[in-house]
Design a protein around this motif. Sequence first.
Motif, PDB file in Angstrom:
ATOM      1  N   LEU A 133       0.848  -1.189   0.000  1.00  0.00           N
ATOM      2  CA  LEU A 133       0.000   0.000   0.000  1.00  0.00           C
ATOM      3  C   LEU A 133       0.884   1.240   0.000  1.00  0.00           C
ATOM      4  CD1 LEU A 133      -2.672  -1.031   2.673  1.00  0.00           C
ATOM      5  CD2 LEU A 133      -3.062  -0.754   0.224  1.00  0.00           C
ATOM      6  N   SER A 134       0.529   2.211  -0.829  1.00  0.00           N
ATOM      7  CA  SER A 134       1.304   3.449  -0.887  1.00  0.00           C
ATOM      8  C   SER A 134       1.032   4.285   0.370  1.00  0.00           C
ATOM      9  CB  SER A 134       0.905   4.258  -2.126  1.00  0.00           C
ATOM     10  OG  SER A 134      -0.435   4.724  -1.998  1.00  0.00           O
ATOM     11  N   ASP A 135       1.841   5.309   0.583  1.00  0.00           N
ATOM     12  CA  ASP A 135       1.621   6.197   1.726  1.00  0.00           C
ATOM     13  C   ASP A 135       0.246   6.843   1.655  1.00  0.00           C
ATOM     14  OD1 ASP A 135       4.123   5.572   2.636  1.00  0.00           O
ATOM     15  OD2 ASP A 135       5.067   7.476   2.057  1.00  0.00           O
ATOM     16  N   ASP A 136      -0.172   7.228   0.467  1.00  0.00           N
ATOM     17  CA  ASP A 136      -1.490   7.849   0.300  1.00  0.00           C
ATOM     18  C   ASP A 136      -2.612   6.868   0.631  1.00  0.00           C
ATOM     19  OD1 ASP A 136      -0.454  10.294  -0.405  1.00  0.00           O
ATOM     20  OD2 ASP A 136      -0.663   9.982  -2.567  1.00  0.00           O
ATOM     21  N   GLU A 137      -2.424   5.611   0.255  1.00  0.00           N
ATOM     22  CA  GLU A 137      -3.437   4.597   0.566  1.00  0.00           C
ATOM     23  C   GLU A 137      -3.503   4.323   2.058  1.00  0.00           C
ATOM     24  OE1 GLU A 137      -3.682   1.780  -3.394  1.00  0.00           O
ATOM     25  OE2 GLU A 137      -1.876   1.665  -2.155  1.00  0.00           O
ATOM     26  N   LEU A 138      -2.370   4.312   2.719  1.00  0.00           N
ATOM     27  CA  LEU A 138      -2.359   4.122   4.169  1.00  0.00           C
ATOM     28  C   LEU A 138      -3.087   5.265   4.865  1.00  0.00           C
ATOM     29  CD1 LEU A 138       1.347   2.945   4.668  1.00  0.00           C
ATOM     30  CD2 LEU A 138      -0.706   1.535   4.925  1.00  0.00           C
ATOM     31  N   LYS A 139      -2.851   6.479   4.402  1.00  0.00           N
ATOM     32  CA  LYS A 139      -3.522   7.645   4.983  1.00  0.00           C
ATOM     33  C   LYS A 139      -5.027   7.617   4.705  1.00  0.00           C
ATOM     34  CE  LYS A 139      -1.550  11.691   4.740  1.00  0.00           C
ATOM     35  NZ  LYS A 139      -0.857  12.903   4.243  1.00  0.00           N
ATOM     36  N   GLU A 140      -5.401   7.166   3.520  1.00  0.00           N
ATOM     37  CA  GLU A 140      -6.820   7.078   3.186  1.00  0.00           C
ATOM     38  C   GLU A 140      -7.524   6.053   4.067  1.00  0.00           C
ATOM     39  OE1 GLU A 140     -10.574   7.461   1.344  1.00  0.00           O
ATOM     40  OE2 GLU A 140      -8.849   8.791   1.588  1.00  0.00           O
ATOM     41  N   LEU A 141      -6.844   4.982   4.371  1.00  0.00           N
ATOM     42  CA  LEU A 141      -7.407   3.958   5.247  1.00  0.00           C
ATOM     43  C   LEU A 141      -7.648   4.534   6.646  1.00  0.00           C
ATOM     44  CD1 LEU A 141      -8.312   1.059   5.117  1.00  0.00           C
ATOM     45  CD2 LEU A 141      -5.938   0.329   5.454  1.00  0.00           C
ATOM     46  N   MET A 142      -6.704   5.322   7.123  1.00  0.00           N
ATOM     47  CA  MET A 142      -6.859   5.965   8.428  1.00  0.00           C
ATOM     48  C   MET A 142      -7.989   6.986   8.390  1.00  0.00           C
ATOM     49  SD  MET A 142      -5.867   6.052  11.539  1.00  0.00           S
ATOM     50  CE  MET A 142      -6.067   7.110  12.976  1.00  0.00           C
ATOM     51  N   ARG A 143      -8.053   7.743   7.324  1.00  0.00           N
ATOM     52  CA  ARG A 143      -9.111   8.747   7.179  1.00  0.00           C
ATOM     53  C   ARG A 143     -10.484   8.097   7.265  1.00  0.00           C
ATOM     54  NH1 ARG A 143     -12.582  11.415   3.733  1.00  0.00           N
ATOM     55  NH2 ARG A 143     -12.372   9.871   2.075  1.00  0.00           N
ATOM     56  N   ARG A 144     -10.630   6.979   6.599  1.00  0.00           N
ATOM     57  CA  ARG A 144     -11.917   6.288   6.610  1.00  0.00           C
ATOM     58  C   ARG A 144     -12.272   5.765   7.993  1.00  0.00           C
ATOM     59  NH1 ARG A 144     -12.522   2.960   0.869  1.00  0.00           N
ATOM     60  NH2 ARG A 144     -11.921   4.690  -0.493  1.00  0.00           N
TER      61      ARG A 144
ATOM     62  N   LYS B   2       5.653   9.358  10.034  1.00  0.00           N
ATOM     63  CA  LYS B   2       5.438  10.786   9.702  1.00  0.00           C
ATOM     64  C   LYS B   2       4.341  10.958   8.651  1.00  0.00           C
ATOM     65  CE  LYS B   2       9.045  11.699  12.286  1.00  0.00           C
ATOM     66  NZ  LYS B   2       8.859  12.200  13.676  1.00  0.00           N
ATOM     67  N   LEU B   3       3.322  10.084   8.713  1.00  0.00           N
ATOM     68  CA  LEU B   3       2.245  10.124   7.732  1.00  0.00           C
ATOM     69  C   LEU B   3       0.933  10.667   8.310  1.00  0.00           C
ATOM     70  CD1 LEU B   3       2.717   6.693   5.889  1.00  0.00           C
ATOM     71  CD2 LEU B   3       3.370   8.981   5.081  1.00  0.00           C
ATOM     72  N   TRP B   4       0.882  10.905   9.607  1.00  0.00           N
ATOM     73  CA  TRP B   4      -0.369  11.338  10.227  1.00  0.00           C
ATOM     74  C   TRP B   4      -0.080  12.324  11.347  1.00  0.00           C
ATOM     75  CZ3 TRP B   4      -4.823  10.755   7.996  1.00  0.00           C
ATOM     76  CH2 TRP B   4      -6.018  10.983   8.701  1.00  0.00           C
ATOM     77  N   SER B   5      -1.019  13.228  11.548  1.00  0.00           N
ATOM     78  CA  SER B   5      -0.854  14.242  12.595  1.00  0.00           C
ATOM     79  C   SER B   5      -2.201  14.565  13.210  1.00  0.00           C
ATOM     80  CB  SER B   5      -0.237  15.516  11.998  1.00  0.00           C
ATOM     81  OG  SER B   5      -1.146  16.124  11.095  1.00  0.00           O
ATOM     82  N   GLU B   6      -2.162  15.230  14.348  1.00  0.00           N
ATOM     83  CA  GLU B   6      -3.393  15.642  15.020  1.00  0.00           C
ATOM     84  C   GLU B   6      -4.179  16.613  14.140  1.00  0.00           C
ATOM     85  OE1 GLU B   6      -4.839  17.721  19.233  1.00  0.00           O
ATOM     86  OE2 GLU B   6      -2.710  17.304  18.857  1.00  0.00           O
ATOM     87  N   GLU B   7      -3.469  17.457  13.423  1.00  0.00           N
ATOM     88  CA  GLU B   7      -4.116  18.416  12.538  1.00  0.00           C
ATOM     89  C   GLU B   7      -4.899  17.711  11.430  1.00  0.00           C
ATOM     90  OE1 GLU B   7      -2.940  22.165   9.555  1.00  0.00           O
ATOM     91  OE2 GLU B   7      -1.369  21.067  10.647  1.00  0.00           O
ATOM     92  N   GLU B   8      -4.291  16.684  10.843  1.00  0.00           N
ATOM     93  CA  GLU B   8      -4.974  15.934   9.781  1.00  0.00           C
ATOM     94  C   GLU B   8      -6.203  15.218  10.331  1.00  0.00           C
ATOM     95  OE1 GLU B   8      -2.048  14.210   6.527  1.00  0.00           O
ATOM     96  OE2 GLU B   8      -1.144  14.022   8.500  1.00  0.00           O
ATOM     97  N   GLU B   9      -6.069  14.669  11.524  1.00  0.00           N
ATOM     98  CA  GLU B   9      -7.197  13.948  12.111  1.00  0.00           C
ATOM     99  C   GLU B   9      -8.347  14.895  12.437  1.00  0.00           C
ATOM    100  OE1 GLU B   9      -8.045  10.692  15.630  1.00  0.00           O
ATOM    101  OE2 GLU B   9      -6.228  10.665  14.421  1.00  0.00           O
ATOM    102  N   ASN B  10      -8.041  16.044  12.962  1.00  0.00           N
ATOM    103  CA  ASN B  10      -9.084  17.022  13.272  1.00  0.00           C
ATOM    104  C   ASN B  10      -9.810  17.479  12.009  1.00  0.00           C
ATOM    105  OD1 ASN B  10      -8.657  16.993  16.035  1.00  0.00           O
ATOM    106  ND2 ASN B  10      -7.156  18.644  15.979  1.00  0.00           N
ATOM    107  N   LYS B  11      -9.069  17.563  10.923  1.00  0.00           N
ATOM    108  CA  LYS B  11      -9.671  17.951   9.643  1.00  0.00           C
ATOM    109  C   LYS B  11     -10.695  16.899   9.199  1.00  0.00           C
ATOM    110  CE  LYS B  11      -8.463  19.192   4.867  1.00  0.00           C
ATOM    111  NZ  LYS B  11      -7.340  19.334   3.884  1.00  0.00           N
ATOM    112  N   VAL B  12     -10.351  15.627   9.363  1.00  0.00           N
ATOM    113  CA  VAL B  12     -11.262  14.542   9.006  1.00  0.00           C
ATOM    114  C   VAL B  12     -12.505  14.566   9.900  1.00  0.00           C
ATOM    115  CG1 VAL B  12     -11.553  12.035   8.845  1.00  0.00           C
ATOM    116  CG2 VAL B  12      -9.394  13.075   8.169  1.00  0.00           C
TER     117      VAL B  12
END
Length: 360
Positions: A33-44, A299-309
Motif C-alpha cells: 500500500l502506498s503512503d497515500d493509501e495508508l492515509k486514506e485507510l486511516m481517514r476512513r 510521519k504520515l499522520w498528525s493531530e491536525e490531519e485527524e481534526n480535519k477529518v
Amino acid sequence: MKHVLESVESQFETFQILNEDGKIVGKDDMPDLSDDELKELMRRMVYTRILDQRSIALNRQGRLGFYAPTAGQEASQLGSQFALEKDDFVLPGYRDVPQLIWQGLPLYQAFLFSKGHFHGNQMPEDLQALSPQIIIGAQYVQTAGVALGMKKRGAKTVAITYTGDGGTSQGDFYEGINFAGAYKAPAIFVVQNNGFAISVPRELQTSARTLAQKAVAAGIEGIQVDGMDVLAVYAATKHARERAINGEGPTLIETLTYRYGPHTMSGDDPTRYRSEELDNEWAKKDPLVRFRTFLESKKLWSEEEENKVIEEAKADIKEAIKKAEKYPKQKVTDLIGNMYEELPSNLVEQMEEYKAKESK
C-alpha cells in the motif's frame, strides 16, 4: 480422533501484521500500500468512528431508527472493504453499513435505511450490493448464489458477506460456505467475532476453538485474523479475493474484534454480560489508536490531519441527516405498491382505501 481435532485446531493461529503497540510484527506479510493509501485507510476509520458517535446521538434524539454501533470494528469492516474493487458485490449484515457507504452508498440513504424508508434500500446503479440483512446468517446463502452467478458469467469479481460470531450458529452459515465450496464460487465469507453475538459468549455457542476452523468441514480455506489490525484484515481479504478470481474458490475469514457499544440501540445493555475489566482490555487494542501510532511513526499522520477529518465527517453527517429528514415521507401506499408488480385482489381494495386517506 482427539489428536486429529487438536492437530486441526493448532493450525489456526491468529494472523497479525501490526501489534497492539503499532509496531510491525509481520514484515513479510506487509501489504503493498502506498503512503497515500495508508492515509486514506486511516481517514476512513476516523470518519467512521465519528459517524458511529453521531449516529448514536441521532438515535437517542429520535432522528434515526434502528442502529447497530460499529466502534471497535472499523479495522475489520474497512480493512476488508478497502481490498475490494468497485464491481465486487457486497452483502452486508445490519452492522455493516460503513462498508456500503465506502463502497458507494450515499450517506443520506444510509440514514433513510435506519429510518425504515424504502429509498434507503434502493442501491445506486453503480453500487453492487444488497441492503443490510436483518435475518441472522441469511446473507451467507445469498452470497453463495451471487458468487455462483458471477462464476457462470465469467466475471472477475467476488461476492463478500459479513456476519457476527452468532451468525455461525445458524444453519444458513454452513449451507452458504458449503454450497460455495462445492462450486468453487468466488465468495469471501467474513465472520466478525466480537465475542458475544447479542449477549451469548462465543464459548457457549460452539466447542470449536476457532470459528475459522469451520472452513475445514466445507473444504474451503479459512484464516483467523487480528480484527483490530487493519493491515492484517486488508492483507487477508486481498489474498482471498485473488484466490477467488483465480478460480480457487471461497475463503472464510474470522476477524477477532470487539464492539465497544451495545449490540444495537434497541435496549441492549452490554454491562449485563460484559465486565468492565474486559472492556478495558479491548480498549487497549483500539484499531484507530494502533494504526495512528504506526502512521505517526512514519510521519504520515498528525493531530491536525485527524481534526480535519473529524470536522469533515461532522459536516457531511449534518448535511446528510437534513436531506434524509426532508425526503418525502414513506406512505402506506408506497409499502403496498413496492411489494407487488400486480396487486393481489385482497390488496386492491386496501390500496384504494389508503389512497383516499392520504389524499385528504
